[in-house]
Design a protein around this motif. Structure first.
Motif: not given
Length: 270
Positions: A129-151
Protein backbone atom coordinates in the motif's frame (compact mmCIF):
# COMPACT_ATOMS: atom_id res chain seq x y z
CA UNK A 1 10.03 7.81 0.24
CA UNK A 2 7.70 10.83 0.40
CA UNK A 3 7.70 13.09 -2.65
CA UNK A 4 5.67 15.87 -4.21
CA UNK A 5 2.74 14.36 -6.07
CA UNK A 6 3.89 16.02 -9.29
CA UNK A 7 7.15 14.06 -9.02
CA UNK A 8 5.50 10.65 -8.57
CA UNK A 9 6.44 9.01 -11.85
CA UNK A 10 6.84 5.33 -11.02
CA UNK A 11 3.66 3.29 -10.47
CA UNK A 12 5.77 0.42 -9.11
CA UNK A 13 6.92 2.69 -6.28
CA UNK A 14 3.98 5.03 -5.67
CA UNK A 15 1.05 3.04 -7.11
CA UNK A 16 -1.08 3.70 -10.16
CA UNK A 17 -3.24 6.38 -8.58
CA UNK A 18 -0.30 8.55 -7.55
CA UNK A 19 1.53 8.04 -10.84
CA UNK A 20 -1.52 8.99 -12.90
CA UNK A 21 -2.19 12.08 -10.78
CA UNK A 22 1.47 13.03 -11.10
CA UNK A 23 1.24 12.74 -14.89
CA UNK A 24 -1.93 14.86 -14.84
CA UNK A 25 -0.25 17.58 -12.78
CA UNK A 26 2.78 17.66 -15.09
CA UNK A 27 0.41 18.04 -18.05
CA UNK A 28 -1.27 21.05 -16.41
CA UNK A 29 -4.53 19.39 -15.41
CA UNK A 30 -6.33 20.86 -12.37
CA UNK A 31 -5.26 18.33 -9.70
CA UNK A 32 -5.11 19.40 -6.04
CA UNK A 33 -1.53 19.49 -4.82
CA UNK A 34 -0.07 17.10 -2.33
CA UNK A 35 2.36 14.27 -1.73
CA UNK A 36 2.86 10.64 -2.69
CA UNK A 37 4.08 8.08 -0.15
CA UNK A 38 5.78 4.96 -1.45
CA UNK A 39 4.83 1.64 0.10
CA UNK A 40 8.12 1.75 2.03
CA UNK A 41 7.24 5.21 3.35
CA UNK A 42 3.83 3.95 4.47
CA UNK A 43 5.51 1.11 6.38
CA UNK A 44 7.87 3.63 7.99
CA UNK A 45 4.94 5.80 9.10
CA UNK A 46 3.09 2.79 10.50
CA UNK A 47 6.29 1.79 12.35
CA UNK A 48 6.53 5.34 13.80
CA UNK A 49 9.89 5.99 12.21
CA UNK A 50 10.98 9.43 13.44
CA UNK A 51 12.20 10.67 10.05
CA UNK A 52 9.01 9.60 8.30
CA UNK A 53 6.84 11.23 10.97
CA UNK A 54 8.82 14.47 10.60
CA UNK A 55 8.18 14.43 6.85
CA UNK A 56 4.47 13.87 7.45
CA UNK A 57 4.38 16.80 9.88
CA UNK A 58 5.96 19.07 7.26
CA UNK A 59 3.57 17.83 4.56
CA UNK A 60 0.56 18.28 6.86
CA UNK A 61 1.49 21.91 7.48
CA UNK A 62 1.67 22.55 3.74
CA UNK A 63 -1.36 20.59 2.55
CA UNK A 64 -3.80 21.63 5.29
CA UNK A 65 -7.16 19.85 5.42
CA UNK A 66 -6.44 16.68 3.51
CA UNK A 67 -7.71 13.70 1.59
CA UNK A 68 -5.71 10.53 2.31
CA UNK A 69 -6.24 7.99 -0.47
CA UNK A 70 -5.04 4.47 -1.16
CA UNK A 71 -2.58 3.95 -4.00
CA UNK A 72 -1.73 0.25 -3.78
CA UNK A 73 0.91 -0.89 -6.22
CA UNK A 74 -1.57 -3.02 -8.19
CA UNK A 75 -4.47 -0.53 -7.95
CA UNK A 76 -6.01 1.62 -10.70
CA UNK A 77 -4.77 -0.41 -13.65
CA UNK A 78 -6.72 -1.41 -16.74
CA UNK A 79 -7.11 -4.90 -15.26
CA UNK A 80 -7.82 -4.16 -11.57
CA UNK A 81 -9.25 -0.93 -10.19
CA UNK A 82 -10.05 -1.85 -6.54
CA UNK A 83 -12.72 0.89 -6.74
CA UNK A 84 -14.42 0.99 -3.34
CA UNK A 85 -12.27 -1.82 -1.93
CA UNK A 86 -9.61 0.37 -0.33
CA UNK A 87 -10.17 3.27 2.02
CA UNK A 88 -10.05 7.02 1.45
CA UNK A 89 -10.16 9.28 4.51
CA UNK A 90 -11.37 12.81 3.81
CA UNK A 91 -11.10 16.04 5.77
CA UNK A 92 -8.25 15.15 8.12
CA UNK A 93 -6.06 17.89 9.59
CA UNK A 94 -2.76 17.81 11.45
CA UNK A 95 0.03 15.24 11.54
CA UNK A 96 -1.53 12.94 14.14
CA UNK A 97 -4.80 12.66 12.23
CA UNK A 98 -2.97 12.14 8.94
CA UNK A 99 -0.80 9.39 10.44
CA UNK A 100 -3.94 7.68 11.78
CA UNK A 101 -5.54 7.96 8.34
CA UNK A 102 -2.46 6.46 6.65
CA UNK A 103 -2.58 3.53 9.06
CA UNK A 104 -6.30 3.04 8.36
CA UNK A 105 -5.73 3.11 4.59
CA UNK A 106 -2.94 0.55 4.93
CA UNK A 107 -5.22 -1.76 6.97
CA UNK A 108 -7.91 -1.50 4.31
CA UNK A 109 -5.62 -3.37 1.95
CA UNK A 110 -6.32 -6.48 4.02
CA UNK A 111 -10.06 -6.11 4.52
CA UNK A 112 -12.26 -8.98 3.36
CA UNK A 113 -13.51 -7.26 0.22
CA UNK A 114 -10.04 -6.28 -0.95
CA UNK A 115 -8.60 -9.75 -0.29
CA UNK A 116 -11.51 -11.40 -2.10
CA UNK A 117 -11.00 -9.11 -5.10
CA UNK A 118 -7.28 -9.93 -5.12
CA UNK A 119 -8.06 -13.63 -5.14
CA UNK A 120 -10.59 -13.17 -7.95
CA UNK A 121 -8.02 -11.27 -10.04
CA UNK A 122 -5.21 -13.72 -9.33
CA UNK A 123 -3.12 -11.12 -7.49
CA UNK A 124 -0.90 -11.40 -4.43
CA UNK A 125 -3.22 -11.50 -1.42
CA UNK A 126 -0.97 -9.12 0.54
CA UNK A 127 -1.36 -5.49 -0.54
CA UNK A 128 1.68 -3.26 -0.94
CA UNK A 129 0.00 0.00 0.00
CA UNK A 130 1.27 3.37 -1.13
CA UNK A 131 -0.73 6.50 -0.28
CA UNK A 132 -1.72 9.83 -1.84
CA UNK A 133 -2.00 12.86 0.47
CA UNK A 134 -3.84 15.77 -1.20
CA UNK A 135 -5.38 19.08 -0.24
CA UNK A 136 -9.10 18.51 0.21
CA UNK A 137 -11.42 20.45 -2.10
CA UNK A 138 -14.49 21.62 -0.16
CA UNK A 139 -16.71 20.93 -3.15
CA UNK A 140 -19.98 22.60 -4.07
CA UNK A 141 -20.70 19.56 -6.25
CA UNK A 142 -18.75 16.43 -7.08
CA UNK A 143 -19.04 13.01 -8.63
CA UNK A 144 -17.75 10.51 -11.15
CA UNK A 145 -17.36 10.54 -14.92
CA UNK A 146 -16.99 7.54 -17.24
CA UNK A 147 -15.91 8.27 -20.80
CA UNK A 148 -17.55 5.06 -22.01
CA UNK A 149 -21.01 3.94 -20.97
CA UNK A 150 -20.32 1.18 -18.42
CA UNK A 151 -23.58 -0.60 -19.30
CA UNK A 152 -23.83 -0.34 -23.11
CA UNK A 153 -20.19 0.39 -24.02
CA UNK A 154 -21.32 3.45 -26.02
CA UNK A 155 -18.75 6.16 -26.73
CA UNK A 156 -20.32 8.82 -24.51
CA UNK A 157 -19.72 10.49 -21.15
CA UNK A 158 -21.78 9.06 -18.28
CA UNK A 159 -21.74 11.35 -15.25
CA UNK A 160 -23.14 11.01 -11.75
CA UNK A 161 -22.95 13.96 -9.36
CA UNK A 162 -24.34 15.38 -6.14
CA UNK A 163 -24.00 18.37 -3.84
CA UNK A 164 -20.96 18.43 -1.55
CA UNK A 165 -18.15 15.90 -1.50
CA UNK A 166 -18.23 13.02 -3.95
CA UNK A 167 -18.13 10.51 -1.09
CA UNK A 168 -21.93 10.70 -1.06
CA UNK A 169 -21.96 9.22 -4.58
CA UNK A 170 -19.17 6.68 -4.04
CA UNK A 171 -20.69 5.38 -0.79
CA UNK A 172 -24.25 5.23 -2.13
CA UNK A 173 -25.54 7.73 0.43
CA UNK A 174 -27.65 9.50 -2.21
CA UNK A 175 -29.14 8.80 -5.60
CA UNK A 176 -27.08 11.21 -7.69
CA UNK A 177 -28.11 13.25 -10.69
CA UNK A 178 -27.13 11.34 -13.83
CA UNK A 179 -26.21 12.66 -17.25
CA UNK A 180 -25.33 11.27 -20.65
CA UNK A 181 -23.22 13.59 -22.78
CA UNK A 182 -21.91 12.94 -26.28
CA UNK A 183 -18.20 13.29 -26.96
CA UNK A 184 -17.91 16.98 -27.81
CA UNK A 185 -20.39 18.12 -25.15
CA UNK A 186 -23.91 17.67 -26.52
CA UNK A 187 -26.23 16.65 -23.69
CA UNK A 188 -28.17 13.49 -24.50
CA UNK A 189 -30.10 12.81 -21.30
CA UNK A 190 -30.35 13.93 -17.69
CA UNK A 191 -32.15 12.39 -14.72
CA UNK A 192 -32.72 14.18 -11.41
CA UNK A 193 -31.49 12.29 -8.38
CA UNK A 194 -32.53 12.25 -4.74
CA UNK A 195 -29.94 14.50 -3.11
CA UNK A 196 -31.27 15.54 0.28
CA UNK A 197 -28.01 14.80 2.16
CA UNK A 198 -24.51 16.13 1.45
CA UNK A 199 -21.13 15.13 2.88
CA UNK A 200 -19.16 18.19 4.03
CA UNK A 201 -15.91 18.75 5.92
CA UNK A 202 -16.65 19.10 9.63
CA UNK A 203 -16.12 22.59 11.02
CA UNK A 204 -16.13 21.40 14.61
CA UNK A 205 -16.36 17.99 16.22
CA UNK A 206 -14.34 14.78 16.32
CA UNK A 207 -15.11 13.43 12.82
CA UNK A 208 -13.40 14.86 9.72
CA UNK A 209 -16.62 14.89 7.65
CA UNK A 210 -20.32 14.99 8.43
CA UNK A 211 -23.64 14.40 6.70
CA UNK A 212 -25.72 17.58 6.50
CA UNK A 213 -29.14 18.33 4.99
CA UNK A 214 -29.11 19.93 1.56
CA UNK A 215 -30.87 23.29 1.41
CA UNK A 216 -34.52 22.79 0.52
CA UNK A 217 -34.24 24.98 -2.58
CA UNK A 218 -31.41 22.78 -3.96
CA UNK A 219 -32.79 19.29 -3.34
CA UNK A 220 -34.69 19.21 -6.65
CA UNK A 221 -32.15 21.21 -8.66
CA UNK A 222 -29.57 19.61 -10.96
CA UNK A 223 -26.11 20.17 -9.50
CA UNK A 224 -24.39 20.37 -12.90
CA UNK A 225 -25.44 23.04 -15.36
CA UNK A 226 -24.50 23.37 -19.03
CA UNK A 227 -21.22 25.12 -18.25
CA UNK A 228 -20.13 22.44 -15.80
CA UNK A 229 -21.00 19.65 -18.23
CA UNK A 230 -18.97 21.41 -20.93
CA UNK A 231 -16.03 21.69 -18.54
CA UNK A 232 -16.20 17.96 -17.79
CA UNK A 233 -16.31 17.11 -21.49
CA UNK A 234 -13.23 19.28 -22.04
CA UNK A 235 -11.44 17.63 -19.12
CA UNK A 236 -12.15 14.19 -20.58
CA UNK A 237 -10.82 15.26 -23.97
CA UNK A 238 -7.62 16.55 -22.37
CA UNK A 239 -7.24 13.24 -20.51
CA UNK A 240 -7.40 11.51 -23.91
CA UNK A 241 -4.35 13.48 -24.98
CA UNK A 242 -2.43 13.10 -21.71
CA UNK A 243 -3.00 9.37 -21.21
CA UNK A 244 -3.18 8.20 -24.82
CA UNK A 245 -6.55 6.55 -24.26
CA UNK A 246 -10.24 7.37 -24.52
CA UNK A 247 -11.26 5.20 -21.54
CA UNK A 248 -11.26 7.11 -18.25
CA UNK A 249 -12.92 6.65 -14.87
CA UNK A 250 -12.64 10.11 -13.29
CA UNK A 251 -13.58 11.53 -9.89
CA UNK A 252 -14.10 15.29 -9.99
CA UNK A 253 -15.13 18.24 -7.85
CA UNK A 254 -16.40 21.75 -8.54
CA UNK A 255 -15.69 24.63 -6.22
CA UNK A 256 -17.51 27.60 -7.70
CA UNK A 257 -16.49 27.76 -11.36
CA UNK A 258 -13.29 25.79 -10.75
CA UNK A 259 -13.14 22.11 -11.78
CA UNK A 260 -10.69 19.72 -10.08
CA UNK A 261 -9.53 16.27 -11.13
CA UNK A 262 -9.34 14.17 -7.95
CA UNK A 263 -8.63 10.72 -9.38
CA UNK A 264 -8.22 9.17 -12.81
CA UNK A 265 -7.96 5.49 -13.62
CA UNK A 266 -8.49 3.43 -16.77
CA UNK A 267 -11.92 1.87 -17.14
CA UNK A 268 -11.32 -1.62 -15.81
CA UNK A 269 -11.69 -4.48 -18.26
CA UNK A 270 -12.74 -7.00 -15.60
Amino acid sequence: MITKLAEATDAEVYGGKAAQLGAAIRAGLPVPGGYALSSDAVEAVVSEDAAALAEIAAAAAEVGRSAVRSSALDEDSADASFAGAHLSVLGVQGPEAIVAAICAVRRSGQNAGAVSYRAQMGLDLTARMAVVLQSLIDADAAGVLFTRNPVTGADERVIEATWGLGEAVVSGLVTPDSYRVARGGQELERTLGDKDIAVRPTRTGPEPTEEVPVRADLVDVFCLDEARLAALDALATTCDEVFGSTDHDIEFAFRGDDLYLLQRRPITRA
